[in-house]
Design a protein around this motif. Structure first.
Motif, mmCIF file in Angstrom:
data_model
loop_
_atom_site.group_PDB
_atom_site.id
_atom_site.type_symbol
_atom_site.label_atom_id
_atom_site.label_comp_id
_atom_site.label_asym_id
_atom_site.label_seq_id
_atom_site.Cartn_x
_atom_site.Cartn_y
_atom_site.Cartn_z
ATOM 1 N N ALA A 22 30.162 -26.197 -5.036
ATOM 2 C CA ALA A 22 30.403 -27.535 -5.582
ATOM 3 C C ALA A 22 29.233 -27.986 -6.445
ATOM 4 C CB ALA A 22 30.643 -28.527 -4.444
ATOM 5 N N TYR A 23 28.019 -27.706 -5.998
ATOM 6 C CA TYR A 23 26.837 -28.056 -6.786
ATOM 7 C C TYR A 23 26.862 -27.345 -8.138
ATOM 8 C CZ TYR A 23 22.024 -28.053 -8.430
ATOM 9 O OH TYR A 23 20.904 -28.171 -9.218
ATOM 10 N N ALA A 24 27.146 -26.041 -8.107
ATOM 11 C CA ALA A 24 27.176 -25.268 -9.358
ATOM 12 C C ALA A 24 28.216 -25.823 -10.312
ATOM 13 C CB ALA A 24 27.447 -23.797 -9.046
ATOM 14 N N GLU A 71 21.028 -31.546 -15.744
ATOM 15 C CA GLU A 71 22.148 -32.374 -16.187
ATOM 16 C C GLU A 71 23.388 -32.109 -15.335
ATOM 17 O OE1 GLU A 71 22.209 -33.233 -20.598
ATOM 18 O OE2 GLU A 71 21.225 -31.278 -20.578
ATOM 19 N N TYR A 72 23.762 -33.126 -14.549
ATOM 20 C CA TYR A 72 24.940 -33.037 -13.698
ATOM 21 C C TYR A 72 26.049 -33.919 -14.243
ATOM 22 C CZ TYR A 72 21.422 -31.394 -10.329
ATOM 23 O OH TYR A 72 20.406 -30.724 -9.712
ATOM 24 N N ASP A 73 27.267 -33.523 -13.971
ATOM 25 C CA ASP A 73 28.414 -34.378 -14.250
ATOM 26 C C ASP A 73 28.721 -35.135 -12.963
ATOM 27 O OD1 ASP A 73 30.746 -35.632 -14.864
ATOM 28 O OD2 ASP A 73 31.848 -33.826 -15.458
ATOM 29 N N LEU A 74 28.256 -36.376 -12.889
ATOM 30 C CA LEU A 74 28.458 -37.190 -11.694
ATOM 31 C C LEU A 74 29.691 -38.074 -11.813
ATOM 32 C CD1 LEU A 74 24.764 -38.227 -10.895
ATOM 33 C CD2 LEU A 74 26.096 -36.306 -9.995
ATOM 34 N N GLY A 152 23.836 -38.094 -3.495
ATOM 35 C CA GLY A 152 22.558 -38.552 -2.962
ATOM 36 C C GLY A 152 21.454 -38.194 -3.931
ATOM 37 N N LYS A 153 20.223 -38.446 -3.534
ATOM 38 C CA LYS A 153 19.081 -38.151 -4.391
ATOM 39 C C LYS A 153 18.094 -37.238 -3.665
ATOM 40 C CE LYS A 153 19.072 -42.582 -6.893
ATOM 41 N NZ LYS A 153 18.245 -43.764 -7.255
ATOM 42 N N THR A 154 17.368 -36.448 -4.437
ATOM 43 C CA THR A 154 16.242 -35.681 -3.920
ATOM 44 C C THR A 154 15.021 -35.979 -4.798
ATOM 45 O OG1 THR A 154 16.896 -33.757 -5.259
ATOM 46 C CG2 THR A 154 17.651 -33.824 -2.969
ATOM 47 N N GLY A 155 13.844 -35.673 -4.260
ATOM 48 C CA GLY A 155 12.610 -35.874 -5.025
ATOM 49 C C GLY A 155 11.786 -37.059 -4.574
ATOM 50 N N MET A 156 12.285 -37.865 -3.634
ATOM 51 C CA MET A 156 11.514 -39.015 -3.159
ATOM 52 C C MET A 156 10.321 -38.545 -2.326
ATOM 53 S SD MET A 156 14.858 -39.685 -3.545
ATOM 54 C CE MET A 156 15.692 -39.607 -1.968
ATOM 55 N N LYS A 162 11.699 -44.341 -3.388
ATOM 56 C CA LYS A 162 12.967 -44.678 -4.033
ATOM 57 C C LYS A 162 13.207 -43.900 -5.318
ATOM 58 C CE LYS A 162 13.985 -47.843 -0.987
ATOM 59 N NZ LYS A 162 15.120 -47.657 -0.047
ATOM 60 N N ALA A 163 12.197 -43.225 -5.833
ATOM 61 C CA ALA A 163 12.301 -42.538 -7.122
ATOM 62 C C ALA A 163 12.827 -41.118 -6.912
ATOM 63 C CB ALA A 163 10.949 -42.513 -7.823
ATOM 64 N N GLY A 164 14.116 -40.919 -7.144
ATOM 65 C CA GLY A 164 14.713 -39.602 -6.964
ATOM 66 C C GLY A 164 15.688 -39.275 -8.067
ATOM 67 N N TRP A 165 16.224 -38.056 -8.018
ATOM 68 C CA TRP A 165 17.160 -37.561 -9.022
ATOM 69 C C TRP A 165 18.513 -37.366 -8.354
ATOM 70 C CZ3 TRP A 165 16.281 -37.595 -14.050
ATOM 71 C CH2 TRP A 165 17.130 -36.907 -14.905
ATOM 72 N N PRO A 166 19.575 -38.037 -8.850
ATOM 73 C CA PRO A 166 20.873 -37.984 -8.174
ATOM 74 C C PRO A 166 21.642 -36.693 -8.452
ATOM 75 C CG PRO A 166 21.022 -39.369 -10.122
ATOM 76 C CD PRO A 166 19.576 -38.962 -9.997
ATOM 77 N N SER A 167 22.439 -36.298 -7.479
ATOM 78 C CA SER A 167 23.297 -35.123 -7.620
ATOM 79 C C SER A 167 24.375 -35.197 -6.542
ATOM 80 C CB SER A 167 22.488 -33.830 -7.461
ATOM 81 O OG SER A 167 21.996 -33.711 -6.138
ATOM 82 N N TRP A 168 25.310 -34.250 -6.594
ATOM 83 C CA TRP A 168 26.259 -34.101 -5.491
ATOM 84 C C TRP A 168 25.535 -33.385 -4.363
ATOM 85 C CZ3 TRP A 168 30.785 -36.584 -5.720
ATOM 86 C CH2 TRP A 168 31.304 -36.919 -6.965
ATOM 87 N N LEU A 169 25.476 -34.014 -3.174
ATOM 88 C CA LEU A 169 24.707 -33.447 -2.058
ATOM 89 C C LEU A 169 25.570 -32.704 -1.049
ATOM 90 C CD1 LEU A 169 21.805 -35.755 -0.803
ATOM 91 C CD2 LEU A 169 21.702 -33.589 -2.017
ATOM 92 N N GLY A 170 26.876 -32.920 -1.070
ATOM 93 C CA GLY A 170 27.701 -32.216 -0.097
ATOM 94 C C GLY A 170 29.103 -32.760 -0.031
#
Length: 555
Positions: A22-24, A71-74, A152-156, A162-170
């Motif tokens: 799903a992430y890919a 670059e994600y398609d959210l 969700g976000k990662t990188g915090m 609070k500063a993170g990069w959003p993506s599909w987490l699951g």
């Protein structure tokens, strides 16, 4: 079925594959999401200038400039019925083929929710224009599972929570036949592991996933658990997805009451799964819903190759009180895996870093595992290979055989890998043993690369060409017919002339058309083409060319 058991763990590993797929699918450029082809440097290189350009084009806020702008398609949820080709690394076989398997095909309905838990409509084309739906019905499904993807976000970090990069987490997937809800989190993605580790460890920059991973020894005091100390990186990443996850769970269950809830994930995903388990049983996730069904539902967590999320024995004791007993968390891992912090890994950069950081900055809060640890004795490969899902699968298959005496059917590989070799002998691009998956590869390539995206990638290089380095904007300029990379492209043209391919049946015209396409793309480079820059434009072109050769209708 009693827990823990190897069969459930093996099944959960398949859910982990689903989450990685799903992430890919969500990557705008899945065939090179981390721009590895663009002259990557450990600290600074052509790749870094490309990423800076992407941030500028996106209008990114300053506090996220430190992250790789993947670059994600959210706005479009992943589709379980589709396959995708993903560049997972930089080794001999860096490409991964994700094709739909039994789990994917068993999903009859899927949709997605955003960070706030709001529905993301799915847009489909009709004869009368564009149509918007809230979800996607899958007529070819072999089962009745409902799936809802969450973000969700990662990188915090502890300094910037609070500063993170959003993506599909699951995804949350409900099986009405088993009355079971499975919540699966994806693991880390980074392209080059060495680069990601170095950047994330020293300056908390680069891959946002690895920034989260490298903040595993920093404390986050969680109020809902009486200020117990958890890993800041993992907890902040989980906390960012709580609203989305809760909405996804409710959507997947669709008013039904499960008898069992399973949390799972591999690597980073296993850490986030532990956090979600803690928050459901002893915290705030689905607080009202869970209170009503607590007496009848069994909740557990299968953490695969996962790091610990609890800092200090005191925090572990406090969490046990909140959970109302011994945590139902089951760790399956290779004994040689440093990520799990296995004691059998004595000579590892990761364990050495953990030891130094733990001793000098957090002497009283070393990480500890919740629940039961189950080493997979059939895993023999050294770290970092010990951490790979395919190695974990080998160990789980061995454990299933020992526990049940069952001989499992042959598997095509956790995720078949291959390398593109457009200028070599045709038919040799895919590793031996994957030939049976050619049909899946062909279909997956059609949705993984396109001429349009190849053109956009070329345009990104207009301002970041590899120069002499003596002064700003001092670029080396080559004629369009010079350089090794041009020779490679000429070889590719010769190959096209020998093949039946999607451009046209006229082979002479094929060669001419491909050259025209190359010349058009070169113009977007403004004539500046140092060796790495020109290599990169042809890398993108050759990806498209190879995909075109597989996909007979890709024009």
């Amino acid at each position: 079925m009693p827990h823990p058991n190897a069969e459930t763990a093996l099944e959960m590993l398949e859910y982990c594959r689903f989450a990685y797929k799903a992430y890919a699918q969500s990557c705008v450029y899945p065939m090179d999401p981390f721009y590895e082809s663009h002259g990557a440097g450990m600290w600074q290189g052509a790749r870094d200038r490309v990423l800076a350009r992407v941030h500028k084009l996106r209008g990114s806020e300053a506090h996220v400039h430190k992250f790789d702008p993947i670059e994600y398609d959210l706005t479009t949820p992943p589709d379980p019925t589709l396959g995708v080709v993903y560049r997972g690394g930089t080794g001999d076989s860096p490409y991964i083929l994700f094709q739909p398997r039994d789990l994917d095909r068993s999903i009859s309905f899927s949709k997605g929710v955003d960070l706030e838990g709001e529905d993301i409509p799915i847009k489909v084309e009709t004869f009368f224009g564009e149509q918007t739906l809230l979800g996607r019905e899958h007529s070819q499904a072999t089962g009745s599972k409902r799936c809802c993807y969450f973000q969700g976000k990662t990188g915090m970090t502890q300094t910037h929570p609070k500063a993170g990069w959003p993506s599909w987490l699951g995804a949350a997937i409900y099986d009405p036949d088993l009355e079971r809800l499975v919540v699966v989190f994806r693991g880390s993605r980074s392209g080059s592991g060495g680069r990601a580790l170095g950047q994330a460890l020293v300056k908390s920059t680069g891959s946002p996933d690895w920034v989260t991973d490298m903040n595993h020894l920093k404390e986050a005091r969680v109020g809902r658990f009486s200020n117990a100390t958890l890993s800041a990186g993992f907890w902040y990443a989980y906390d960012s997805c709580q609203e989305s996850l809760a909405a996804a769970c409710l959507e997947a269950m669709h008013g039904r009451v499960p008898r069992e809830i399973l949390f799972t994930g591999h690597s980073l995903g296993g850490a986030l799964a532990q956090c979600a388990y803690l928050d459901l049983v002893g915290g705030e996730l689905l607080e009202k819903v869970y209170a009503k069904i607590k007496s009848r539902v069994h909740v557990s967590c299968y953490a695969l190759s996962a790091p610990p999320v609890v800092l200090g024995s005191k925090a572990k004791e406090m969490l046990t009180v909140h959970l109302g007993g011994e945590p139902q968390v089951f760790h399956h891992f290779s004994p040689h895996d440093a990520v799990h912090n296995s004691k059998k890994v004595n000579l590892s950069a990761v364990t050495a870093v953990n030891s130094v950081v733990g001793t000098f900055t957090h002497p009283l809060t070393s990480s500890v595992h919740l629940g039961q640890e189950i080493p997979l004795k059939d895993c023999t490969r050294a770290f970092p290979d010990a951490h790979e899902p395919e190695e974990v699968r080998t160990g789980l298959v061995g454990l299933v055989r020992k526990e049940t005496g069952t001989r499992l059917p042959e598997d095509p590989g956790f995720w078949p890998t291959f390398d593109f070799n457009p200028t070599g002998m045709w038919g040799m691009s895919v590793r031996p043993g994957v030939d049976a998956l050619t049909a899946h590869l062909k279909i997956a390539l059609l949705t993984s690369v396109s001429e349009e995206r190849a053109r956009v990638r070329a345009q990104l290089w207009a301002d970041v060409v590899k120069g002499s380095g003596k002064k700003k904007d001092d670029y080396a300029v080559l004629e369009d017919t010079d350089g090794d990379s041009f020779d490679a492209f000429a070889s590719a043209c010769e190959l096209v002339a020998e093949l039946s391919n999607p451009f046209t049946e006229n082979r002479k015209q094929n060669k001419s058309k491909l050259k025209e396409l190359r010349n058009e793309m070169i113009k977007s480079y403004q004539g500046a083409s140092g060796h790495k820059a020109s290599s990169s434009v042809y890398f993108v072109m050759l990806q498209y060319l190879t995909a075109a050769q597989y996909g007979l209708d890709l024009v």
